[in-house]
Scaffold this active site. Sequence first.
Site, PDB file in Angstrom:
ATOM      1  CG  HIS A  92       4.740   2.166  -0.771  1.00 63.14           C
ATOM      2  ND1 HIS A  92       4.464   1.071   0.014  1.00 63.14           N
ATOM      3  CD2 HIS A  92       5.307   3.075   0.070  1.00 63.14           C
ATOM      4  CE1 HIS A  92       4.842   1.304   1.260  1.00 63.14           C
ATOM      5  NE2 HIS A  92       5.363   2.507   1.316  1.00 63.14           N
ATOM      6  CG  HIS A 119      -1.552   2.593  -8.066  1.00 59.81           C
ATOM      7  ND1 HIS A 119      -1.201   2.312  -6.770  1.00 59.81           N
ATOM      8  CD2 HIS A 119      -1.631   3.944  -8.161  1.00 59.81           C
ATOM      9  CE1 HIS A 119      -1.074   3.446  -6.097  1.00 59.81           C
ATOM     10  NE2 HIS A 119      -1.330   4.451  -6.912  1.00 59.81           N
ATOM     11  CG  HIS A 136      -3.005   7.705  -9.619  1.00 63.60           C
ATOM     12  ND1 HIS A 136      -3.096   7.107  -8.376  1.00 63.60           N
ATOM     13  CD2 HIS A 136      -4.043   7.218 -10.347  1.00 63.60           C
ATOM     14  CE1 HIS A 136      -4.142   6.303  -8.356  1.00 63.60           C
ATOM     15  NE2 HIS A 136      -4.727   6.351  -9.546  1.00 63.60           N
ATOM     16  CB  THR A 206      -5.443   5.381  -3.603  1.00 62.47           C
ATOM     17  OG1 THR A 206      -4.150   5.508  -4.207  1.00 62.47           O
ATOM     18  CG2 THR A 206      -6.486   6.063  -4.471  1.00 62.47           C
TER      19      THR A 206
END
Length: 255
Positions: A92, A119, A136, A206
């Site tokens: 991810h 991200h 993050h 998120t």
Amino acid sequence: MPVRPIRLKLIASLLAVLPLYSLASEWSYSGNNAPDHWAMLDTSGSFATCAKGTAQSPIDIPRASTTHINAASASLNINYQRSPLNLVNNGHSIQANVAGDSNLQFQGKTYKLLQFHFHSPSEHLFNGKRFPMEMHWVNQAPDGSLLVVAAMIESGKNNAQLEHIWSKMLPQKKGTHVAISQAQAPDLSMILPSASKHFFYKGSLTTPPCTEGVQWVLFEQPLQLSADQIGAFQHIFADNHRPAAAINQREIDED
């Protein structure tokens, strides 16, 4: 019923070595397992908050309607440092699990840095503006509460602190781990934007299970990565962002 200290220690230990968002069913950012379908992917209902939650992240920060407060920045003290890392492609994102004692204090509570990840494109927006990437830093207090520090990433100068990871160690395949020694690791205190204001709001993870009650601290000043560095990440993850959620009358503070 209060959570027993032993259980809290077990949860903290698991979070330190596992991605915060890969503890249940398969999910993704596209197709049938995309964000709009996350709540339906786990039959136990543990992803239900992804659809039913009223304080979800990310959001589009409406700069004009933020509340200006002076106390927030004074209560924020970030003590990040150079520490050994375990870099992993978890399917991810590229996530760095952090060893050592990096931590921060916010409103009288201490949070330990567990991991940082990326991200692309950015998950948060500022007045409708989306950035090429977002970073993050996930932090946890002894009581289990979470605080996520975020910084947008724009295209600009080569980021020297991240260059060693980017040039030699970005794991290309899911499940690949790379150990990074303290000497090779970036100095996290040097990555943080200098002299930046911040946005503060209460939101969620998120990624599934989209747990709410997360304190967010967003740097207004973006980081810079070179176009080549951004492209190298996007070659692995072309799109791993969750769309913005409704603010639902939440207070957003700015220092």
